[in-house]
Design an enzyme around this catalytic site. Structure first.
Site, short mmCIF file in Angstrom:
data_model
loop_
_atom_site.label_atom_id
_atom_site.label_comp_id
_atom_site.label_asym_id
_atom_site.label_seq_id
_atom_site.Cartn_x
_atom_site.Cartn_y
_atom_site.Cartn_z
N LYS A 57 0.35 -2.84 -6.86
CA LYS A 57 0.09 -3.86 -7.41
C LYS A 57 0.03 -4.94 -6.89
O LYS A 57 0.39 -5.22 -5.57
CB LYS A 57 1.16 -3.76 -8.52
N ASP A 107 9.93 -2.19 -11.25
CA ASP A 107 8.49 -2.16 -11.31
C ASP A 107 7.89 -0.75 -11.82
O ASP A 107 6.56 -0.65 -11.87
CB ASP A 107 8.05 -2.39 -9.89
#
Ligand code: SUD
Ligand code: ADP
Length: 281
Positions: free
Chosen positions: A11, A136
């Site tokens: 990401k 996350d």
């Protein structure tokens, strides 16, 4: 089905604002996550017993504290599953670079084993388990680019443009805990009022303190910044810049390759993991 191979993509935090601090010391963030088509690969094979074994050694991380093993064991315990699994990892993502490799490995493990063990858990339940492993993890479980609030667990899907990125990987490890405890860290950014959420053209509040403490990161930002706007992802160390085509991104990486390590990858709003899972259905 007794084996399954799945990607665990990286990401980027396209921008990141720190808007406050909770009573438990954790910082409240506002950030936009987008995925990269650049991934670790995990392979899962059912075992005859109930053991969870990661068959690949990850330097610097013991077997039992690896997020892959922790995710698998938590899912096994919470679902009451009596099956075990062998897992192999092809580690492509740099560790501790702010591109979320460990969290993504954990999310791929949860989704992969949900499939292989035929548990039938929905994404809400998997994301809640994921949050207990790391802030996350939920966005990787849900697999769509998102505006995130809280510590990153309150997710609203967004669809930013999907450019090609040059990601530079400074050869230095940045401690997330050190950055979040830095006295000069900006902790009072104003919460966004605007909707829709802006996708780019903002800043990462961690960047000034990371640049100050890590000259390698400052150098990478300066070098990439000669070609496009360059920004830190998460607490670093990786920095990224967007380009309209692969050819342009490849050209810039080649120009920097004498002193910098990095890669080129396409941004994606639906993660490689979810695209692969959809193709299996
Ligand atoms: C900054 C972000 C942005 O996506 O990414 P990375 O750079 O790690 O990829 C994340 O919020 C990283 O979240 P998470 O993965 O949970 O961080 P950890 O490494 O567990 O956090 C280490 C330490 O940093 C502090 N910490 C972390 C997250 C947060 N929102 N507030 C904090 O104060 C806490 O002291 C925590 O103990
Ligand atoms: N499967 C895993 N892959 C990477 N790191 C892991 C894994 N399991 C545990 N870790 C630990 O998590 C830390 C953060 O890893 P990572 O997610 O790659 O970085 P970041 O949070 O900066 O994006 C590593 O330094 C390592 O100690």
């Amino acid at each position: 089905m007794t084996t399954l191979s799945l990607p665990a993509p990286a990401k980027l935090n396209l921008w990141l604002h720190i808007i406050g601090r909770r009573d438990d010391g954790y910082h409240e963030l506002e950030t936009v996550f987008q995925f990269l088509d650049h991934a670790d690969q995990l392979r899962f094979a059912l075992r005859d017993d109930d053991q969870v074994r990661l068959q690949t050694d990850v330097p610097g991380v013991d077997h039992d504290s690896n997020l892959i093993v922790r995710a698998a064991r938590q899912l096994q315990q919470q679902s009451g599953c009596i099956q075990g699994v062998d897992i192999w990892l092809e580690k492509l993502l740099p560790m501790g670079g702010g591109i979320g490799g460990g969290s993504s490995d954990a999310a791929t493990t949860l989704l992969g084993l949900n499939h292989l063990w035929q548990l039938g858990w929905d994404l809400d339940r998997l994301a809640a388990l994921g949050l207990s492993l790391g802030a996350d993890v939920p966005v990787f479980v849900r697999g769509h680019a998102a505006f995130a609030q809280g510590v990153g667990e309150q997710l609203t899907p967004v669809d930013p443009v999907e450019p090609w990125y040059v990601v530079l990987v400074p050869q230095v490890s940045v401690s997330t805990a050190e950055i979040f405890s830095h006295p000069q860290l900006t902790r009072d950014s104003l919460p966004l009022k605007m909707r829709p959420v802006p996708e780019g053209n903002s800043r990462n509040d961690c960047q000034p303190v990371v640049e100050q403490s890590y000259p390698e990161v400052r150098n990478a930002l300066n070098l990439l910044g000669k070609y496009t706007e360059a920004r830190l992802t998460g607490t670093g160390s990786c920095v990224f810049g967007a380009f309209p085509s692969k050819a342009e991104a490849d050209k810039v990486l080649a120009l920097l390759s004498e002193t910098q390590t990095g890669f080129v990858a396409k941004g994606s709003n639906v993660s490689m993991l979810h695209r692969k899972l959809q193709s299996l259905l």
